[in-house]
Design an enzyme around this catalytic site. Structure first.
Site, PDB file in Angstrom:
ATOM      1  N   LYS A 152       0.965  -1.005   0.044  1.00 22.01           N
ATOM      2  CA  LYS A 152       0.034   0.074  -0.035  1.00 22.01           C
ATOM      3  C   LYS A 152       1.003   1.214   0.080  1.00 22.01           C
ATOM      4  O   LYS A 152       2.095   1.448   0.326  1.00 22.01           O
ATOM      5  CB  LYS A 152      -0.894  -0.061   1.238  1.00 22.01           C
ATOM      6  CG  LYS A 152      -1.860  -1.375   1.318  1.00 22.01           C
ATOM      7  CD  LYS A 152      -2.746  -1.149   2.485  1.00 22.01           C
ATOM      8  CE  LYS A 152      -3.922  -2.302   2.480  1.00 22.01           C
ATOM      9  NZ  LYS A 152      -4.999  -1.947   3.445  1.00 22.01           N
ATOM     10  N   TYR A 165     -12.504  -2.004  -3.288  1.00 21.74           N
ATOM     11  CA  TYR A 165     -12.887  -2.139  -1.979  1.00 21.74           C
ATOM     12  C   TYR A 165     -14.381  -1.899  -1.684  1.00 21.74           C
ATOM     13  O   TYR A 165     -15.157  -1.665  -0.655  1.00 21.74           O
ATOM     14  CB  TYR A 165     -12.541  -1.057  -0.920  1.00 21.74           C
ATOM     15  CG  TYR A 165     -10.851  -1.272  -0.560  1.00 21.74           C
ATOM     16  CD1 TYR A 165     -10.697  -2.555   0.329  1.00 21.74           C
ATOM     17  CD2 TYR A 165      -9.751  -0.698  -1.087  1.00 21.74           C
ATOM     18  CE1 TYR A 165      -9.544  -2.784   0.654  1.00 21.74           C
ATOM     19  CE2 TYR A 165      -8.754  -0.889  -0.405  1.00 21.74           C
ATOM     20  CZ  TYR A 165      -8.297  -2.157   0.133  1.00 21.74           C
ATOM     21  OH  TYR A 165      -7.054  -2.301   0.781  1.00 21.74           O
ATOM     22  N   ASN A 190      -1.849   0.426   6.761  1.00 25.27           N
ATOM     23  CA  ASN A 190      -1.420  -0.936   7.374  1.00 25.27           C
ATOM     24  C   ASN A 190      -0.319  -1.762   6.322  1.00 25.27           C
ATOM     25  O   ASN A 190      -0.384  -3.055   6.307  1.00 25.27           O
ATOM     26  CB  ASN A 190      -2.332  -1.940   8.034  1.00 25.27           C
ATOM     27  CG  ASN A 190      -3.461  -2.297   6.984  1.00 25.27           C
ATOM     28  OD1 ASN A 190      -3.317  -2.040   5.745  1.00 25.27           O
ATOM     29  ND2 ASN A 190      -4.557  -2.856   7.438  1.00 25.27           N
ATOM     30  N   HIS A 212      -2.137  -5.430   1.650  1.00 24.05           N
ATOM     31  CA  HIS A 212      -3.421  -6.050   1.733  1.00 24.05           C
ATOM     32  C   HIS A 212      -3.124  -7.638   1.249  1.00 24.05           C
ATOM     33  O   HIS A 212      -2.099  -7.914   0.707  1.00 24.05           O
ATOM     34  CB  HIS A 212      -4.357  -5.648   0.312  1.00 24.05           C
ATOM     35  CG  HIS A 212      -5.434  -6.339  -0.048  1.00 24.05           C
ATOM     36  ND1 HIS A 212      -6.743  -6.392   0.444  1.00 24.05           N
ATOM     37  CD2 HIS A 212      -5.540  -7.100  -1.041  1.00 24.05           C
ATOM     38  CE1 HIS A 212      -7.482  -7.030  -0.039  1.00 24.05           C
ATOM     39  NE2 HIS A 212      -6.919  -7.593  -0.928  1.00 24.05           N
ATOM     40  N   GLU A 231      -9.643 -10.563  -7.339  1.00 27.41           N
ATOM     41  CA  GLU A 231      -8.584  -9.457  -7.003  1.00 27.41           C
ATOM     42  C   GLU A 231      -7.377  -9.646  -7.970  1.00 27.41           C
ATOM     43  O   GLU A 231      -6.820  -8.456  -8.305  1.00 27.41           O
ATOM     44  CB  GLU A 231      -8.214  -9.405  -5.642  1.00 27.41           C
ATOM     45  CG  GLU A 231      -9.630  -8.934  -4.663  1.00 27.41           C
ATOM     46  CD  GLU A 231      -9.039  -9.004  -3.206  1.00 27.41           C
ATOM     47  OE1 GLU A 231      -9.820  -8.820  -2.338  1.00 27.41           O
ATOM     48  OE2 GLU A 231      -8.042  -9.578  -3.015  1.00 27.41           O
TER      49      GLU A 231
HETATM   50  N1  UDP Z   1      -9.596  -0.398   7.535  1.00 26.57           N
HETATM   51  C1  UDP Z   1      -9.560   1.122   8.279  1.00 26.57           C
HETATM   52  N2  UDP Z   1     -10.226   1.107   9.265  1.00 26.57           N
HETATM   53  C2  UDP Z   1     -10.814   0.039  10.004  1.00 26.57           C
HETATM   54  C3  UDP Z   1     -10.810  -1.110   9.403  1.00 26.57           C
HETATM   55  C4  UDP Z   1      -9.887  -1.350   8.037  1.00 26.57           C
HETATM   56  O1  UDP Z   1      -9.234   1.943   7.702  1.00 26.57           O
HETATM   57  O2  UDP Z   1     -11.214   0.087  10.990  1.00 26.57           O
HETATM   58  C5  UDP Z   1      -8.831  -0.349   6.201  1.00 26.57           C
HETATM   59  C6  UDP Z   1      -7.478  -1.099   6.355  1.00 26.57           C
HETATM   60  O3  UDP Z   1      -6.608  -0.253   5.338  1.00 26.57           O
HETATM   61  C7  UDP Z   1      -7.944  -2.432   5.818  1.00 26.57           C
HETATM   62  C8  UDP Z   1      -8.889  -2.094   4.836  1.00 26.57           C
HETATM   63  O4  UDP Z   1      -9.382  -0.984   5.395  1.00 26.57           O
HETATM   64  O5  UDP Z   1      -6.758  -3.179   5.469  1.00 26.57           O
HETATM   65  C9  UDP Z   1      -9.880  -3.226   4.553  1.00 26.57           C
HETATM   66  O6  UDP Z   1     -10.340  -3.863   5.671  1.00 26.57           O
HETATM   67  P1  UDP Z   1     -10.507  -5.320   6.077  1.00 26.57           P
HETATM   68  O7  UDP Z   1     -11.584  -5.145   7.331  1.00 26.57           O
HETATM   69  O8  UDP Z   1     -10.984  -6.024   4.810  1.00 26.57           O
HETATM   70  O9  UDP Z   1      -9.130  -5.722   6.629  1.00 26.57           O
HETATM   71  P2  UDP Z   1      -7.818  -6.661   6.088  1.00 26.57           P
HETATM   72  O10 UDP Z   1      -8.677  -7.602   5.216  1.00 26.57           O
HETATM   73  O11 UDP Z   1      -7.229  -5.870   4.978  1.00 26.57           O
HETATM   74  O12 UDP Z   1      -7.273  -6.991   7.148  1.00 26.57           O
HETATM   75 MG    MG Z   2     -10.222  -7.652   3.804  1.00 22.92          MG
END
Ligand code: UDP
Ligand code: MG
Length: 138
Positions: free
Chosen positions: A9, A49, A112, A115, A126
């Site tokens: 990212k 997303y 974070n 992905h 994806e």
């Molecule tokens: N994210 C965020 N706030 C949250 C949860 C998720 O900004 O409370 C962002 C973060 O960058 C995350 C992405 O949205 O990686 C997608 O969320 P997901 O729940 O799918 O998390 P992941 O699968 O990436 O762990």
């Molecule tokens: Mg996710």
């Protein structure tokens, strides 16, 4: 399935962590099948997303993901989806296990670093979002 999609990212492409993250993934047993670099348009990020469009963090996430270049990577390994999720760690780096990519390189729950697809079906979708069949051929 033996393929999954990672995306390095914009926080991590901007902080000079690209090489270390790719090395970490290879050291974990993944083979890089294909990769590219792009700055996503707002439309691309909203579409990628779309599953999160009702969530409170959606607009901020789209803004972050379009703020700089991303590196989508098709990774190959046995049980690729599960292995990558274990390798990247929990969404929030404060909750991610020691030694995971997010624990090592992520700044925050949003920024974070990486992905990882969360199911085989989503991995297929994806991968197809960023790569053509020809780009995966060997
Ligand atoms: N994210 C965020 N706030 C949250 C949860 C998720 O900004 O409370 C962002 C973060 O960058 C995350 C992405 O949205 O990686 C997608 O969320 P997901 O729940 O799918 O998390 P992941 O699968 O990436 O762990
Ligand atoms: Mg996710």
């Amino acid at each position: 399935m033996n393929l999954t999609l990672a995306i390095i990212k914009p926080d991590a492409t901007g902080s000079g962590a690209v090489g270390r993250i790719v090395a970490h993934l290879e050291a974990t047993g993944f083979t890089v099948r294909s990769l590219r670099m792009l700055t996503m348009t707002t439309q691309q990020a909203r579409s990628f997303y779309a599953v999160h469009r009702e969530r409170p963090f959606y607009d901020s996430l789209v803004s972050f993901m379009t703020s700089g270049p991303c590196i989508p990577i098709v990774l190959e390994a046995p049980d690729a989806v599960m292995r990558l999720r274990q390798t990247i760690g929990a969404t929030d780096p404060a909750e991610a296990a020691e030694g995971t990519v997010r624990r090592l390189y992520a700044e925050s729950r949003e920024r974070n670093a990486i992905h990882g697809s969360d199911s085989d079906d989503n991995a297929r979708r994806e991968i197809g979002f960023f790569f053509t069949e020809a780009e995966l051929a060997r």
